[in-house]
Each structure stands twice: as C-alpha cells, then as structure tokens.
Design a protein around this motif. Sequence first.
Motif, PDB file in Angstrom:
ATOM      1  N   GLY A  88       5.521 -34.314   9.809  1.00 42.81           N
ATOM      2  CA  GLY A  88       5.465 -35.753  10.016  1.00 42.81           C
ATOM      3  C   GLY A  88       6.522 -36.493   9.210  1.00 42.81           C
ATOM      4  N   ALA A  89       6.716 -36.072   7.966  1.00 44.12           N
ATOM      5  CA  ALA A  89       7.731 -36.705   7.110  1.00 44.12           C
ATOM      6  C   ALA A  89       9.123 -36.501   7.683  1.00 44.12           C
ATOM      7  CB  ALA A  89       7.648 -36.137   5.698  1.00 44.12           C
ATOM      8  N   PHE A  90       9.372 -35.293   8.195  1.00 42.59           N
ATOM      9  CA  PHE A  90      10.692 -35.012   8.771  1.00 42.59           C
ATOM     10  C   PHE A  90      10.919 -35.824  10.042  1.00 42.59           C
ATOM     11  CE2 PHE A  90      13.226 -32.562  11.864  1.00 42.59           C
ATOM     12  CZ  PHE A  90      14.465 -32.704  11.246  1.00 42.59           C
ATOM     13  N   LEU A  91       9.932 -35.828  10.938  1.00 39.46           N
ATOM     14  CA  LEU A  91      10.099 -36.551  12.200  1.00 39.46           C
ATOM     15  C   LEU A  91      10.193 -38.055  11.983  1.00 39.46           C
ATOM     16  CD1 LEU A  91       7.753 -34.538  14.588  1.00 39.46           C
ATOM     17  CD2 LEU A  91      10.247 -34.479  14.454  1.00 39.46           C
ATOM     18  N   GLY A  92       9.516 -38.553  10.951  1.00 39.81           N
ATOM     19  CA  GLY A  92       9.657 -39.962  10.611  1.00 39.81           C
ATOM     20  C   GLY A  92      11.089 -40.282  10.197  1.00 39.81           C
ATOM     21  N   ALA A  93      11.641 -39.442   9.316  1.00 41.74           N
ATOM     22  CA  ALA A  93      13.027 -39.625   8.879  1.00 41.74           C
ATOM     23  C   ALA A  93      13.993 -39.430  10.040  1.00 41.74           C
ATOM     24  CB  ALA A  93      13.353 -38.641   7.750  1.00 41.74           C
ATOM     25  N   LYS A  94      13.705 -38.450  10.885  1.00 36.48           N
ATOM     26  CA  LYS A  94      14.573 -38.186  12.035  1.00 36.48           C
ATOM     27  C   LYS A  94      14.557 -39.352  13.011  1.00 36.48           C
ATOM     28  CE  LYS A  94      15.637 -34.698  15.557  1.00 36.48           C
ATOM     29  NZ  LYS A  94      15.276 -33.373  16.123  1.00 36.48           N
ATOM     30  N   SER A  95      13.414 -40.018  13.131  1.00 36.25           N
ATOM     31  CA  SER A  95      13.320 -41.194  14.002  1.00 36.25           C
ATOM     32  C   SER A  95      14.299 -42.269  13.543  1.00 36.25           C
ATOM     33  CB  SER A  95      11.893 -41.751  13.996  1.00 36.25           C
ATOM     34  OG  SER A  95      10.989 -40.837  14.570  1.00 36.25           O
ATOM     35  N   TYR A  96      14.372 -42.478  12.230  1.00 34.60           N
ATOM     36  CA  TYR A  96      15.347 -43.438  11.707  1.00 34.60           C
ATOM     37  C   TYR A  96      16.774 -42.986  12.000  1.00 34.60           C
ATOM     38  CZ  TYR A  96      11.783 -46.033   9.081  1.00 34.60           C
ATOM     39  OH  TYR A  96      10.711 -46.810   8.733  1.00 34.60           O
ATOM     40  N   ALA A  97      17.021 -41.678  11.904  1.00 37.89           N
ATOM     41  CA  ALA A  97      18.356 -41.149  12.187  1.00 37.89           C
ATOM     42  C   ALA A  97      18.746 -41.386  13.644  1.00 37.89           C
ATOM     43  CB  ALA A  97      18.410 -39.660  11.863  1.00 37.89           C
ATOM     44  N   ILE A  98      17.799 -41.192  14.539  1.00 38.85           N
ATOM     45  CA  ILE A  98      18.068 -41.406  15.961  1.00 38.85           C
ATOM     46  C   ILE A  98      18.382 -42.879  16.231  1.00 38.85           C
ATOM     47  CG2 ILE A  98      17.029 -41.332  18.269  1.00 38.85           C
ATOM     48  CD1 ILE A  98      15.430 -38.872  17.300  1.00 38.85           C
ATOM     49  N   LEU A  99      17.768 -43.765  15.475  1.00 35.77           N
ATOM     50  CA  LEU A  99      17.980 -45.208  15.646  1.00 35.77           C
ATOM     51  C   LEU A  99      19.343 -45.662  15.112  1.00 35.77           C
ATOM     52  CD1 LEU A  99      14.435 -46.473  14.601  1.00 35.77           C
ATOM     53  CD2 LEU A  99      15.453 -46.683  16.879  1.00 35.77           C
ATOM     54  N   PRO A 108     -13.597 -38.203  10.397  1.00 35.60           N
ATOM     55  CA  PRO A 108     -13.086 -36.820  10.330  1.00 35.60           C
ATOM     56  C   PRO A 108     -11.985 -36.516  11.342  1.00 35.60           C
ATOM     57  CG  PRO A 108     -15.481 -36.856  10.196  1.00 35.60           C
ATOM     58  CD  PRO A 108     -15.068 -38.245  10.530  1.00 35.60           C
ATOM     59  N   GLN A 109     -12.052 -37.146  12.516  1.00 31.02           N
ATOM     60  CA  GLN A 109     -11.061 -36.866  13.559  1.00 31.02           C
ATOM     61  C   GLN A 109      -9.763 -37.657  13.378  1.00 31.02           C
ATOM     62  OE1 GLN A 109     -14.125 -38.208  13.969  1.00 31.02           O
ATOM     63  NE2 GLN A 109     -15.120 -37.469  15.861  1.00 31.02           N
ATOM     64  N   ALA A 110      -9.745 -38.530  12.379  1.00 36.23           N
ATOM     65  CA  ALA A 110      -8.624 -39.460  12.231  1.00 36.23           C
ATOM     66  C   ALA A 110      -7.291 -38.745  11.995  1.00 36.23           C
ATOM     67  CB  ALA A 110      -8.905 -40.430  11.088  1.00 36.23           C
ATOM     68  N   GLU A 111      -7.303 -37.690  11.185  1.00 37.53           N
ATOM     69  CA  GLU A 111      -6.053 -36.988  10.890  1.00 37.53           C
ATOM     70  C   GLU A 111      -5.399 -36.476  12.169  1.00 37.53           C
ATOM     71  OE1 GLU A 111      -4.589 -32.880   8.703  1.00 37.53           O
ATOM     72  OE2 GLU A 111      -6.318 -33.960   7.870  1.00 37.53           O
ATOM     73  N   LYS A 112      -6.186 -35.826  13.000  1.00 46.20           N
ATOM     74  CA  LYS A 112      -5.661 -35.310  14.270  1.00 46.20           C
ATOM     75  C   LYS A 112      -5.188 -36.450  15.161  1.00 46.20           C
ATOM     76  CE  LYS A 112      -6.905 -32.607  18.368  1.00 46.20           C
ATOM     77  NZ  LYS A 112      -7.968 -31.845  19.069  1.00 46.20           N
ATOM     78  N   LEU A 113      -5.994 -37.495  15.234  1.00 46.06           N
ATOM     79  CA  LEU A 113      -5.656 -38.623  16.107  1.00 46.06           C
ATOM     80  C   LEU A 113      -4.334 -39.265  15.703  1.00 46.06           C
ATOM     81  CD1 LEU A 113      -7.997 -41.406  17.415  1.00 46.06           C
ATOM     82  CD2 LEU A 113      -5.813 -42.014  16.380  1.00 46.06           C
ATOM     83  N   PHE A 114      -4.180 -39.562  14.409  1.00 50.87           N
ATOM     84  CA  PHE A 114      -2.979 -40.281  13.985  1.00 50.87           C
ATOM     85  C   PHE A 114      -1.725 -39.409  14.053  1.00 50.87           C
ATOM     86  CE2 PHE A 114      -6.197 -43.153  12.195  1.00 50.87           C
ATOM     87  CZ  PHE A 114      -5.720 -44.340  12.721  1.00 50.87           C
ATOM     88  N   TYR A 115      -1.898 -38.109  13.937  1.00 54.28           N
ATOM     89  CA  TYR A 115      -0.749 -37.217  14.146  1.00 54.28           C
ATOM     90  C   TYR A 115      -0.316 -37.284  15.610  1.00 54.28           C
ATOM     91  CZ  TYR A 115       1.935 -32.995  14.985  1.00 54.28           C
ATOM     92  OH  TYR A 115       2.922 -32.125  15.391  1.00 54.28           O
ATOM     93  N   MET A 116      -1.266 -37.151  16.537  1.00 56.90           N
ATOM     94  CA  MET A 116      -0.943 -37.211  17.965  1.00 56.90           C
ATOM     95  C   MET A 116      -0.408 -38.585  18.355  1.00 56.90           C
ATOM     96  SD  MET A 116      -3.910 -34.959  19.912  1.00 56.90           S
ATOM     97  CE  MET A 116      -5.262 -36.045  19.410  1.00 56.90           C
ATOM     98  N   TYR A 117      -0.938 -39.602  17.722  1.00 58.96           N
ATOM     99  CA  TYR A 117      -0.499 -40.983  17.966  1.00 58.96           C
ATOM    100  C   TYR A 117       0.999 -41.121  17.633  1.00 58.96           C
ATOM    101  CZ  TYR A 117      -1.161 -46.135  17.813  1.00 58.96           C
ATOM    102  OH  TYR A 117      -1.105 -47.484  18.032  1.00 58.96           O
ATOM    103  N   ALA A 118       1.370 -40.663  16.453  1.00 60.18           N
ATOM    104  CA  ALA A 118       2.776 -40.730  16.036  1.00 60.18           C
ATOM    105  C   ALA A 118       3.652 -39.867  16.936  1.00 60.18           C
ATOM    106  CB  ALA A 118       2.908 -40.277  14.582  1.00 60.18           C
ATOM    107  N   GLN A 119       3.191 -38.673  17.245  1.00 61.04           N
ATOM    108  CA  GLN A 119       3.956 -37.767  18.112  1.00 61.04           C
ATOM    109  C   GLN A 119       4.159 -38.372  19.495  1.00 61.04           C
ATOM    110  OE1 GLN A 119       5.747 -35.213  18.057  1.00 61.04           O
ATOM    111  NE2 GLN A 119       5.076 -33.647  16.615  1.00 61.04           N
ATOM    112  N   SER A 120       3.162 -39.062  19.993  1.00 65.28           N
ATOM    113  CA  SER A 120       3.275 -39.661  21.329  1.00 65.28           C
ATOM    114  C   SER A 120       4.361 -40.728  21.360  1.00 65.28           C
ATOM    115  CB  SER A 120       1.930 -40.256  21.752  1.00 65.28           C
ATOM    116  OG  SER A 120       0.957 -39.244  21.907  1.00 65.28           O
TER     117      SER A 120
END
Length: 264
Positions: free
Chosen positions: A105-116, A63-75
């Motif tokens: 999450g979808a936006f920040l993932g795409a933005k990460s590629y843009a920053i790269l 149950p806690q996985a959604e929160k964890l993986f969001y924070m994981y990606a954000q970190s």
Amino acid sequence: MKKIVSLLLLVALFSSCNEYQKALKSEDVSKKFAMADTLYAQAKYTKALRLFEQIAPEYRGKPQAEKLFYMYAQSYYKTKQYHLAAYQFESFVSGYPKSVKAEEGAFLGAKSYAILSPTYSLDQADTFKAIEKMQSFIDRYPNSQYLAEANGLTKLLSEKIEQKVYENAKGYNTISDFKSALVAFDNFIADYPGTKFKEDALFYKFDSAYQLGINSVPAKMQERLNVAKISYQNLIKFKADTKYKEQASDMYARVEQELQKYTK
C-alpha cells in the motif's frame, strides 16, 4: 446449443446486474460488502467502487475494515484515479501499519504520486511531492521487494526536475538574455553535478559567455572573453570529444583572436 449457451449467459448477466442494482439500493451494509468483494475479485473495479464508497464510513473500526480499505484503495488505483488512490493508500497504511498489505500500500501510494507527475515542461509541484513520497517509502522499507522499482521511479522523477531546470536555463540563452543564462547554468551545474544534461549545459554556458563577450562594449570585452575561454576549457575538460566540438572550436578560435588584441 450455441443459442442455449448464449441465452444462459444473457440470463446470468441480467441476474448479476439485477443483484448489483439491489445491492446499491439496499440498506444492508453486509450485503453491499459481499457484492463489492465479489465484483472486486472479478476485476469489476468501477462497480465495486460505488459500493465501497457507500459503506466505507460504516466499516471503520470493524474487523472487515482492513480488507475493505485495501480493496477500496486498489479499486481507485486500478481505475486510474490516482489522486484518490494515493489518498486512500496513505490512509490505509496509517490506519493499518502492521498489515501484511502495508508495504504494498505504501509503495502504490507513492507510485500514484509518481504517475501524476506531469511532463517536464509543466509545473513540477507534483513531481517534487512524488519524490518526497517515494523517498519516504524507500527509507521506511529499505529491503522492500519494490525497492528496485522505487529507485527507478525516483531516478526518472529526479531527471524530470533536472530537465526542467536545464530547459529554464537554456531558455535564457534562447532569448539572448546571456547574463541570466550564465547565472542559471552555473547554478544548474552546481546543483546537479552528475546530471545527464551536463555536456549540454556546459556548451550553452560557453555559448552564452561567447555571445556576451563578442558583442560586449569595449570596456568589458576582455573580461567577458576570458570568461568565455574558461567556459570552453571546462567543456573540453569534461568531454574532449564533445558533440559540440566543431562549433565550439570555431567559437573558441574567435575568442582567442579577439583576446590577441589585448596582448599587443
């Protein structure tokens, strides 16, 4: 009083560090999660990451996985580890498509590629990938609160590609490979009709045609000079007051002078 406050802060800091070290060494994943959550809330992303990396495999499907993986990606994103952030955000969106954080999450993932995406002079494989990811986000979330930024980033990325192609074409002109330059500029103008580099491309196409014509063997000179004449006319048609007008006018006068020899 100041000494007491300083001492209390030092004790608190030592205690906090001690608790963190205990959490790292603990086999209790719930304790690790609680500490990582606290550190994340305190914007101590590097420390939080070490704990997230330890417990992520244990929390899949919980149950806690959604929160964890969001924070994981954000970190990863907050610590500027964009390759890993992009991967983790994509994984998060794939695993939790109905999450309230999926759009972000979808936006920040795409933005990460843009920053790269590197400077235009380097290989643009990452830029093409960033455009693909950003366009996928726009298509998926056409009414997103991040739409304006996504469109702006896509525009910047596209202009970087345009500049790369333009500079490649100009490079042929610079090394006096005027035949290749003409082909490259023709392709560039056809592929990017609305480019901000169009005036420059039209001028250097004219310059390439001019150099090829003026320095041509007699048998091909008239044909090549006519190509140069048309190239000049296209430049002036696009922008009558072009910044290259004085130089281009002098070159065109020479073209006309040489062509007069074929009308006698």
